[in-house]
Design a protein around this motif. Structure first.
Motif, PDB file in Angstrom:
ATOM      1  N   SER A 468     -36.536  60.948  41.148  1.00 17.46           N
ATOM      2  CA  SER A 468     -36.145  62.276  40.694  1.00 17.46           C
ATOM      3  C   SER A 468     -35.606  62.200  39.280  1.00 17.46           C
ATOM      4  CB  SER A 468     -35.116  62.855  41.656  1.00 17.46           C
ATOM      5  OG  SER A 468     -34.816  64.173  41.324  1.00 17.46           O
ATOM      6  N   SER A 469     -35.046  63.299  38.822  1.00 15.25           N
ATOM      7  CA  SER A 469     -34.517  63.363  37.471  1.00 15.25           C
ATOM      8  C   SER A 469     -33.286  64.232  37.479  1.00 15.25           C
ATOM      9  CB  SER A 469     -35.563  63.963  36.536  1.00 15.25           C
ATOM     10  OG  SER A 469     -35.942  65.213  37.031  1.00 15.25           O
ATOM     11  N   SER A 470     -32.569  64.223  36.417  1.00 13.46           N
ATOM     12  CA  SER A 470     -31.394  65.076  36.333  1.00 13.46           C
ATOM     13  C   SER A 470     -31.333  65.691  34.961  1.00 13.46           C
ATOM     14  CB  SER A 470     -30.135  64.255  36.603  1.00 13.46           C
ATOM     15  OG  SER A 470     -29.992  63.243  35.646  1.00 13.46           O
ATOM     16  N   SER A 471     -30.529  66.710  34.843  1.00 13.26           N
ATOM     17  CA  SER A 471     -30.415  67.385  33.563  1.00 13.26           C
ATOM     18  C   SER A 471     -28.962  67.673  33.282  1.00 13.26           C
ATOM     19  CB  SER A 471     -31.204  68.701  33.584  1.00 13.26           C
ATOM     20  OG  SER A 471     -30.718  69.514  34.621  1.00 13.26           O
ATOM     21  N   ALA A 472     -28.623  67.778  32.025  1.00 17.67           N
ATOM     22  CA  ALA A 472     -27.260  68.108  31.647  1.00 17.67           C
ATOM     23  C   ALA A 472     -27.279  68.691  30.256  1.00 17.67           C
ATOM     24  CB  ALA A 472     -26.376  66.859  31.674  1.00 17.67           C
ATOM     25  N   LYS A 473     -26.292  69.520  29.960  1.00 23.77           N
ATOM     26  CA  LYS A 473     -26.164  70.056  28.618  1.00 23.77           C
ATOM     27  C   LYS A 473     -25.322  69.110  27.773  1.00 23.77           C
ATOM     28  CE  LYS A 473     -26.461  74.989  29.647  1.00 23.77           C
ATOM     29  NZ  LYS A 473     -25.719  76.257  29.617  1.00 23.77           N
ATOM     30  N   GLU A 481     -26.905  74.376  22.151  1.00 21.39           N
ATOM     31  CA  GLU A 481     -26.819  73.201  23.006  1.00 21.39           C
ATOM     32  C   GLU A 481     -28.196  72.615  23.256  1.00 21.39           C
ATOM     33  OE1 GLU A 481     -24.981  75.136  26.296  1.00 21.39           O
ATOM     34  OE2 GLU A 481     -22.991  74.373  25.789  1.00 21.39           O
ATOM     35  N   TRP A 482     -28.217  71.308  23.468  1.00 18.75           N
ATOM     36  CA  TRP A 482     -29.439  70.607  23.843  1.00 18.75           C
ATOM     37  C   TRP A 482     -29.375  70.279  25.326  1.00 18.75           C
ATOM     38  CZ3 TRP A 482     -33.694  68.251  21.124  1.00 18.75           C
ATOM     39  CH2 TRP A 482     -33.795  68.662  19.790  1.00 18.75           C
ATOM     40  N   LEU A 483     -30.499  70.412  25.987  1.00 17.48           N
ATOM     41  CA  LEU A 483     -30.614  70.044  27.384  1.00 17.48           C
ATOM     42  C   LEU A 483     -31.099  68.605  27.462  1.00 17.48           C
ATOM     43  CD1 LEU A 483     -30.515  71.508  30.254  1.00 17.48           C
ATOM     44  CD2 LEU A 483     -32.997  71.499  30.082  1.00 17.48           C
ATOM     45  N   VAL A 484     -30.371  67.752  28.188  1.00 16.29           N
ATOM     46  CA  VAL A 484     -30.765  66.361  28.352  1.00 16.29           C
ATOM     47  C   VAL A 484     -31.391  66.192  29.732  1.00 16.29           C
ATOM     48  CG1 VAL A 484     -30.016  63.960  28.410  1.00 16.29           C
ATOM     49  CG2 VAL A 484     -28.928  65.572  26.828  1.00 16.29           C
ATOM     50  N   TYR A 485     -32.661  65.882  29.741  1.00 16.36           N
ATOM     51  CA  TYR A 485     -33.405  65.682  30.989  1.00 16.36           C
ATOM     52  C   TYR A 485     -33.623  64.188  31.165  1.00 16.36           C
ATOM     53  CZ  TYR A 485     -36.948  66.420  34.613  1.00 16.36           C
ATOM     54  OH  TYR A 485     -37.651  66.419  35.788  1.00 16.36           O
ATOM     55  N   ARG A 486     -32.892  63.607  32.102  1.00 14.81           N
ATOM     56  CA  ARG A 486     -32.877  62.155  32.262  1.00 14.81           C
ATOM     57  C   ARG A 486     -33.816  61.734  33.393  1.00 14.81           C
ATOM     58  NH1 ARG A 486     -27.948  58.856  34.600  1.00 14.81           N
ATOM     59  NH2 ARG A 486     -28.573  56.714  34.149  1.00 14.81           N
TER      60      ARG A 486
END
Length: 575
Positions: A468-473, A481-486
């Motif tokens: 899976s993956s996760s996301s964070a601002k 803001e940038w969205l970080v999709y890890r």
């Protein structure tokens, strides 16, 4: 006076809600029926002009009759409109199914193709009930190998008609049939060969000049005129082999139930229907869902989980219906679906208009199609074969460039098995080999969500997902803001769709961000499908008018992308 699709002032039951969803436009707003018909009349008729000759040609390529192809096109269009979840998908006879069907028809007879369609529809219904579509996944190497193999089968199968060698005996296997044609090459009918060559040149030139024009219908009408003139002796004294030569007079029909065999007394036929039906259902679900997703992307609309379930139900009911009415198995037709989108379709009404237009054209002029030269059919199918093989060969070349030698080899092996042995064997072997080969890299991952100025939440507070993956601002010095999709674990053919859907959902829900950073620092494995998925993720972000950045990528992966792709260098220069 316009009649609303759903009356106001009454509580909507489930049937009314379903009808409202089916007849809404691509933006999800319900429209008046008369305005929807007006908006979709031209796209539906345009697709119908392509569907008639193509359905006849692909039915013949699959071992069926011209009437079976037309019946399939009509009822598949009706059922897709009434049940399907896609706004644009066009279902009907396809090249991907032709290779499987011709093998079945040669061994069991084309009179059983309708029963095969019913069986495949029932298997699709099992997939729908048990929600098994998430497990119907294949590596790109297997899909492209299967497509390449089917393209070769269609190409070799039409040598008989393209060269006018009607006296050739049917042999078991592609190589035997090819050698049989080459052995009798001196018996070539030059009139047939010339018409085939003219048809191929015409189609290639017109596709390059006007790609969305109904060229196949124009070529078919030209061929019908030539065939009729030959019949009455006004074509320079030359004889042209037509559909009438093989199938006799063609009578217009939209309902011709197939004979139901005695399965108890024929265990071989029962086993063949069972095994081939599973393979057909597999291809139907895979290709139909792919067509629907591509159409949604081109039209910039959504094709969410609920729509996907409706589309699965449509696959099942469409094939059951086409089988019972005398047709053959049907799946999503990519070329006709794309034509539907670019022609301006806005809802499923376009598919319904296409079905009715095919029915009207068939009832009026189908008997005249008995004068359609077999060489014109061969030219149309040569173009279909080229279209299938061209895309697959490009992907195969890309595998070599990016040094995915195993994927390259698997593509060629699957293509060879499909073409030389049996498409069912090739597809099954590729699926098994692909799964076992990637098994070590398919390690489970988890979702981890980080919020601005907050500590990372514990992983066990979130649903664990495979790869899976996760996301964070993340706050930056820039405005917004940038969205970080890890991405965590691996990026491969098993989880690529999950990542694409998750990124689409996150981008849609976060309206205040200015860009997305795809963090790949925790990716330990990426295959050829993963590289394709990366391209899709970048396109998804840019489609939302957001900036995109790839962070933490391994040096060797970055070098391969920079050397062999066009989108990655552009991404680097746009940072």
């Amino acid at each position: 006076m316009d009649v609303p699709l759903v009356r106001e002032g009454r509580k909507e039951g489930w049937m009314r809600q379903a009808l409202k969803m089916k007849l809404s436009d691509k933006d999800g707003s319900s429209q008046h029926l008369s305005s929807e018909i007006a908006r979709n009349l031209l796209p539906g008729c345009t697709v119908a002009l392509v569907s008639v000759p193509l359905s006849i040609s692909l039915s013949i390529a699959g071992g069926g009759t011209p009437v079976q192809g037309v019946i399939t096109s009509i009822w598949a269009g009706v059922m897709e409109c009434l049940v399907g979840g896609s706004h644009f998908n066009i279902l009907g006879p396809t090249g991907a199914l032709s290779g499987i069907l011709i093998t079945f028809a040669h061994s069991e007879g084309n009179q059983h193709l309708g029963i095969l369609a019913v069986a495949s529809g029932l298997f699709c219904f099992v997939v729908y009930l048990l929600r098994l579509e998430k497990f119907i996944i294949l590596p790109t190497s297997v899909v492209e190998g299967f497509t390449l193999g089917i393209g070769v089968i269609i190409l070799v199968g039409q040598l008989k008609y393209g060269l006018g060698l009607l006296s050739l005996q049917k042999r078991k296997g592609l190589i035997a049939n090819f050698l049989e044609a080459m052995y009798h090459i001196e018996d070539t009918d030059y009139t047939s060969a010339l018409l085939t060559l003219i048809g191929i040149i015409f189609l290639f030139i017109m596709y390059a000049w006007r790609p969305h024009f109904p060229h196949m219908m124009i070529l078919a009408l030209f061929g019908i005129v030539c065939g009729y003139l030959s019949k009455i002796g006004y074509f320079f004294g030359l004889e042209i082999y037509t559909l009438k030569t093989v199938f006799g007079d063609i009578e217009a029909s939209i309902f011709n139930p197939p004979p139901w065999p005695d399965l108890d007394s024929s265990p071989t036929l029962t086993g063949s229907i069972f095994s081939t039906g599973i393979s057909v259902a597999f291809v139907v679900v895979l290709q139909t869902m792919l067509c629907a997703k591509i159409a949604a992307e081109r039209a910039e609309t959504e094709f969410g989980p609920e729509a996907q379930q409706w589309e699965l139900l449509s696959c099942a009911l469409t094939n059951i219906t086409t089988g019972l009415t005398g047709g053959i198995p049907a799946s999503g037709a990519l070329a006709r679906t794309a034509l539907n989108v670019v022609s301006g379709a806005t809802s499923r009404i376009s598919g319904l208009i296409q079905a009715f237009a095919v029915a009207v054209v068939s009832m009026v002029i189908l008997p005249w199609f008995s004068f359609l030269p077999l060489s014109v059919i061969a030219a149309i199918l040569f173009r279909v074969s080229y279209f299938m093989c061209e895309g697959s060969l490009k992907k195969t070349h890309s595998m070599m460039q990016t040094k995915h030698y195993f994927d390259f080899s698997l593509t060629l092996i699957v293509a060879a098995l499909c073409a030389v042995w049996d498409p069912v064997v090739g597809l099954s072997t590729g699926a098994i080999v692909g799964l076992f080969t990637h098994a070590k890299s398919l390690a489970p991952g988890f979702a981890e969500v980080k919020a601005p100025n907050k500590e990372a939440a514990a992983p066990n507070e979130y649903k664990a997902l495979e790869n899976s993956s996760s996301s964070a601002k993340e706050k930056t010095s820039e405005v917004g803001e940038w969205l970080v999709y890890r991405l965590i674990g691996s990026l491969d053919y098993v989880n690529k769709e999950q990542h694409l859907q998750e990124l689409e959902r996150v981008c849609r829900s976060e309206e205040s961000v200015v860009g997305v950073r795809l963090d790949m620092s925790d990716i330990f494995h990426i295959d050829f499908d993963g590289l394709e998925a990366l391209k899709g993720m970048v396109e998804c972000v840019r489609a939302k008018q957001l900036r995109c950045s790839l962070d933490g990528m391994k040096a060797e992966i970055s070098q391969e992308l920079e050397r062999h792709t066009s989108w990655y260098p552009q991404l680097l220069t746009s940072k």
